[in-house]
Structure formats: C-alpha cells, structure tokens
Design a protein around this motif. Structure first.
Motif, PDB file in Angstrom:
ATOM      1  N   ARG A 310       0.889  -1.139  -0.094  1.00 16.34           N
ATOM      2  CA  ARG A 310       0.168   0.110  -0.137  1.00 16.34           C
ATOM      3  C   ARG A 310       0.646   1.412   0.099  1.00 16.34           C
ATOM      4  NH1 ARG A 310      -4.638   0.688   0.126  1.00 16.34           N
ATOM      5  NH2 ARG A 310      -4.467   2.821   0.927  1.00 16.34           N
ATOM      6  N   LEU A 422      -6.936   4.929   4.125  1.00 15.58           N
ATOM      7  CA  LEU A 422      -7.584   4.090   4.947  1.00 15.58           C
ATOM      8  C   LEU A 422      -7.791   4.542   6.199  1.00 15.58           C
ATOM      9  CD1 LEU A 422      -5.950   0.567   3.768  1.00 15.58           C
ATOM     10  CD2 LEU A 422      -8.222   1.803   2.768  1.00 15.58           C
ATOM     11  N   ARG A 428     -11.766   0.458   9.584  1.00 14.37           N
ATOM     12  CA  ARG A 428     -11.507   0.134   8.361  1.00 14.37           C
ATOM     13  C   ARG A 428     -12.656  -0.744   7.812  1.00 14.37           C
ATOM     14  NH1 ARG A 428      -5.388  -1.570   6.621  1.00 14.37           N
ATOM     15  NH2 ARG A 428      -5.215   0.229   7.774  1.00 14.37           N
ATOM     16  N   PRO A 433     -14.732   1.543   1.544  1.00 14.69           N
ATOM     17  CA  PRO A 433     -13.357   1.347   0.983  1.00 14.69           C
ATOM     18  C   PRO A 433     -12.976   2.523   0.110  1.00 14.69           C
ATOM     19  CG  PRO A 433     -14.031  -0.940   0.990  1.00 14.69           C
ATOM     20  CD  PRO A 433     -15.354  -0.094   1.420  1.00 14.69           C
ATOM     21  N   GLU A 517      -8.749  -3.738   1.411  1.00 13.86           N
ATOM     22  CA  GLU A 517      -9.057  -1.992   1.867  1.00 13.86           C
ATOM     23  C   GLU A 517      -9.638  -2.109   3.185  1.00 13.86           C
ATOM     24  OE1 GLU A 517      -8.422   0.839  -2.005  1.00 13.86           O
ATOM     25  OE2 GLU A 517     -10.555   0.149  -1.635  1.00 13.86           O
TER      26      GLU A 517
END
Length: 618
Positions: A310, A422, A428, A433, A517
């Motif tokens: 990420r 995020l 999360r 997302p 995500e």
C-alpha cells in the motif's frame, strides 16, 4: 323357463371424472397439505421426516448418521428450514472411489513429481503447473492413516498431530532454530525461526520499536518464505492478519504445518508471474532469510513487492545481506560479496522511491511513498526502472512480472495518499473502502456496500442456526470461494476464525482490492483449476453463486472433487445457488459420501435461491 333380467338401474353420475373438478380438488388438497405442514413445522420442535432430504448415507449402512448415533452432529435442521428433493436416480447411487494411498497429500498444481518437466530459471518449476483436462483425477483424496481431528484454536497454534502432517524433515533440519519439534505423537511449535531461534516474540518487539504495530495502521501483512508461520501467529496478538506464502521445496510441507496450526497460508513463490494479489494490498511485507534473490533479475522481485504494498506501506528485511559484518561467518559468505549485495539492494530501494526508516542490528525497514509525485520526477532522470505503461496494476492471475514500477493513482496534492487513505483497524472493516467511494467497482456504491454488510450479518446468523458449531471454535480455517466485497468474512470477524477470500479471476468485477482495503485477506483464483493448498486444510468452505458462474466454463464435478480434497474431515460446506444448480450439485455430493441437506434461503420458499448445507463428518 328363463328368468327375466332385472330392470337396468341408472347409476349416479361420478363428478370426479370431470377434469375441472379433479384439478380443483387437487389444488385444494395440496393447499391444505402445505398449510398443515407449515403449521406443524412452526409449532413443533422435533424434525418432520416427510420434510427432510434424503440422506445419502442411507445407501451405505455402515455410514448412516443420525442425531441418536452422533449427538455432536454439527448440522442441525429445524423442520421449517428444509425442503424435499427427489432422491438420486438409481444409476448414480454408487459412491465415488478413493484415490490410491499415495495421493493422500496430493498437490495437483505443485506436484513434486512433475517439477523436472519445467525450467529451473527463476524457480519456474515451483510455480503453478496444473494437470491437463485429461489428467484430472475423479477420485476422493484419502486421509492419512491415524488422522485425528486437529486441535481446536487457540491450542492448535502450539500443537498439531504428527499423524495429520507426518513429515520429520523440518524437525531435523530446523532443530536448532526451534521451528517445530516432535514430542511423542504431537508436533510442538515453540515459535522459533531462522532469524529468531530464541522465539518470535522478541523479534516482533524489535519491529514494534520501529513500526506502529499496535496503532491499527498496520493490519494486512505479507510474509514471504514463511516457514511454519510463527511470525504471522505472533502478529495475531497485535490484531494483524498475515498472508503467509512459501513454495513446496526441500522443507516439504511448511505451508501445511501453518494451516494445520490454524494460520492463514498458501503455496506461492516469487518467480515468473505476479503474486495472485491486487496492487496496494498489504500494509507491510516481510522476509526473514526467505532465500529470495532480491538483488537478482534487475530487482524484479522488489518491484513486485512494491506493487502489492500500500502507499506508505513498509518492507521489513532480516537476513542476508543485512548485518553482514557480524553474520558473514555464520552464513559462510564472503564479506565483499555481501557488502556489494547490500549496496545494490539499497540502490534498487532508492530507485523505487522507498525511504529507509531504520537499520538496527538484524533488521532493516523501508517505507513506500504515499504517492508518486516526487518519484515520477526522479524517474525521468534515471535510465531504469521506468513506470509500467498500459498495464492493469491489479492483474494478478498468470500475469508475468515486468521490470518496471507500478504507478500509483494520481493525486492532486503532495500530501494526498494515492488511491485514498484508509481508516485505522478495526474501523476500516465497515468504512466504505476508497475503491468503492471512487466508483472503481461497477454497480457498488456506499449505500449498496452498507446494505451488503447488513445482509451478510443476517445470513451468517442464519448459517449458525444450522451449523451450530460455527460460533464456538470448531471451525478455524474458512474459505469463501466467491467472496464479492468480503461481506461474509466481515460478518465473522468477531469469531475465532479467519477467512481466505477468493475472488475468481474471471469475475465480472475485480473486488479483491476492496477486500484488502477492508483489512481482510484473499487471493485470485480460477476454479476450473485446483487451489494452491494441501489436502484437508479448510474447516468450512462457502460458495455463493459460484456454480452458476462456472457451469458453462468447466465441469462442476472437478470443482466439487477439489472441494473434497481441501476440506477437512468433520468440516462443512455451505453452497448458496439457484435451486436447479443445487439439485445438480447434490446429485454429485451424495455419492461423495457427504451428508447434505437443502434449505430455503432468507428470501423464502418461493424464491429459487436455495442453500445446500454439507457435513463431512466421517
């Protein structure tokens, strides 16, 4: 003299012979029958035999299962859940045969007997090489002699039955590193590893001194060359979920050990093709003496790690060449070679625009940039590598790696996070997302995302009324064969399970990025081929609409035999699909010896969607 015949008596008319009357009477009787059956099932607490499905085990008297014979039966059907299906035609009542004993640990796509047929360059021989259609087995993979039900989580984290994974090699090769020990009939996992022979806890604390493991920023981790997954096991204490990957190599069955322990793992290797994950998947990637040639092939494997990290994610490396000045003798390496290797490694990381966070003794940590604004400017002045052009960054199924940098989504400001920031874990999980907020998934909006979450919560609660052990720890390793946006896994997050979320590579929407995500893990897969795992590694397999998706692509026989291969004895299967497909599936699973029953879905008895619940208890 003849007796005269009695006079003819006229008979009363038979109204039942009139077609209209017969149809009307049939309708009335059927209606009464339905009403009486519904009333009985709604008020009775005992099963109504007339409503139960035909048990496939009735054709095998030695294997008949009833609640009286097995009070711990995990499938519990209230009468109003079940519906009647006609029994199988006589010609398919025979049970399918078992494969020969030497197929007990059969790996169709990583068969060590076929490795010599493939090129050794870049370890291509250890990638997936699945059997041709005419080589596909149509038999049931047998369990090993003396197989026992695995220890229940969390005890399974420390122990496994040797009879279930009867491999001694690791207990000998890695004895001094405390990977695994054999004590009597048990395998014991003391938590050691090549870089942490005295225990993984101290090693994790070293990383925690550099990275924010406890703050919820790091949730998904990729562990390359995972051993028996002790690193991933320790990260669970920080509420971090690790995808552990390793090939089948001289260590034989390290991934099988990991799965037997109840830890997420799959067979995988950095070789010719990309890893089966989308871009921007993992908050952290880790290698502890994983034997990957990071400086080889122009840094190709580091570029693949960069693809799946990420924005702002971390790469943690321990082992050669890190700390070479102290360890070169133990590694039996030439100091100058190790010094050159580290210089090249540092150069590749710099060209990837990674920032070195810290190097402390055996650990080195780099961080990927949150966007490519500065990086794109630097790359213009360098000959290599360049940004990948005209490429789908999320493609991860038999997609060859290229020596280029996967570009991050464009941002307006240097402080923005490419693709969207995020939330911290656990927020999360249920926050919409970025891929959904940005409209990347056709037909899915924030509203439909939230509705999907609520729907799966209701469905999972309903599953629990049938699979009575779902919430009690009997099932640990769960696979969702057609995971969508991860609603099924999200609904199970508070229970002692983990879910391998599989997104078919040919699905209409590529949703695996959304799943990551959300702080969940998974992989791409084409279910016309076998999965990259060992036999008997999943406790529960869930398939929502999968067979309707594949019915015109390949033979569902092969999918069901693959499910049988990877399902544990005492495991369960839940198949949700159209009633016509369910009927076809059950006619195959009955001769497999699976105890299956069909239920209406929450949509009611008049909707064609039905659920097949399967029990694999021996």
């Amino acid at each position: 003299m003849a007796t005269p015949s009695p006079p003819h008596q006229p008979t009363a008319p038979n109204h039942l012979k009139k077609p209209l009357i017969r149809v009307l009477l049939t309708f009335i009787l059927c209606s009464l029958s339905y009403i009486l059956a519904f009333t009985t099932t709604a008020s009775s607490s005992s099963p109504n035999p007339s409503l139960l499905l035909q048990d496939p085990n009735c054709f095998n008297p030695k294997k008949t299962l009833t609640n009286h014979q097995n009070p711990s039966q995990s499938l519990h059907f209230e009468p109003n859940h079940t519906l009647f299906l006609p029994p199988n035609p006589p010609e398919i009542l025979q049970f399918f045969p078992y494969c020969p004993r030497n197929f007990t640990n059969y790996l169709p796509c990583q068969d060590p007997n076929k490795e010599a047929q493939f090129n050794l360059t870049r370890f291509f021989h250890r990638e997936r090489h699945c059997p041709e259609k005419n080589e596909t087995l149509r038999c049931l993979v047998p369990k090993p002699e003396g197989y026992r039900r695995p220890f229940q989580w969390p005890k399974s984290r420390e122990f496994a039955w040797f009879s279930n994974v009867p491999y001694r090699r690791l207990t000998v090769l890695k004895k001094n590193q405390n990977w695994v020990r054999l004590e009597g009939d048990r395998l014991v996992f003391p938590g050691g590893g090549t870089s942490f022979p005295k225990g993984v806890e101290g090693y994790i604390e070293e990383i925690n001194g550099v990275l924010p493991l406890k703050k919820g920023n790091i949730r998904t981790v990729l562990d390359v060359g995972c051993g028996v997954a002790s690193f991933g096991a320790a990260l669970l204490d920080y509420d971090i979920l690790t995808m552990s990957i390793a090939p089948r190599d001289i260590h034989e069955a390290q991934v099988q050990f990991a799965l037997e322990r109840g830890l997420p793992a799959m067979l995988g290797i950095l070789s010719v093709h990309r890893l089966p994950f989308p871009s921007r998947s993992f908050d952290m990637a880790h290698c502890s003496r994983c034997l990957v040639p990071w400086t080889g092939y122009d840094g190709l494997f580091l570029m693949e790690i960069d693809r799946v990290l990420r924005p702002g994610g971390y790469w943690v490396l321990s082992g050669p060449p890190i700390y070479w000045r102290v360890n070169y003798k133990g590694w039996q390496r030439i100091p100058q070679e190790l010094e050159d290797e580290q210089k090249y490694l540092e150069d590749v990381a710099r060209r990837l625009c990674w920032k070195k966070v810290k190097e402390k003794r055996q650990l080195a940590v780099w961080q990927k940039p949150t966007n490519h604004i500065h990086c794109a400017q630097k790359l213009k002045t360098w000959k290599a590598p360049k940004l990948c052009a005209d490429d789908d960054p999320d493609a991860g199924w038999y997609k060859k790696m290229d020596a280029c940098i996967t570009p991050l989504p464009e941002v307006a400001d240097i402080r923005d996070v490419s693709g969207g920031a995020l939330e911290k874990w656990p927020k999360r999980l249920n926050a919409a997302p970025p891929r959904i907020r940005g409209g990347a998934i056709v037909g899915t909006t924030v509203k439909t995302f939230n509705e999907d979450n609520q729907l799966w919560k209701r469905r999972v609660l309903f599953y629990g009324t049938v699979l009575t052990s779902l919430f009690t720890g009997q099932y640990r390793n769960i696979m969702d064969m057609n995971a969508g946006i991860g609603g099924f896994a999200a609904a199970l997050v508070n229970y002692p399970v983990w879910v391998m979320n599989v997104v078919p590579s040919d699905a209409k929407n590529n949703t695996l990025g959304v799943i990551y995500e959300r702080g969940l893990i998974g992989t791409y897969m084409n279910w016309c081929e076998p999965f990259s795992t060992y036999p008997r590694t999943y406790d529960l397999i869930h398939a929502d609409g999968l067979f309707s998706m594949y019915k015109d692509k390949c033979d569902i026989f092969d999918i069901l035999f693959e499910m049988y291969r990877i399902l544990r004895p005492h495991g369960a299967v839940v198949i949700r699909d159209h009633v016509d497909v369910i009927v076809k599936i059950k006619r195959i699973t009955d001769p497999m010896g699976w105890n299956g029953k069909v239920s209406h879905s929450l949509r009611g008895p008049h909707h064609p969607e039905k659920i097949l619940f399967i029990d694999n208890s021996p």
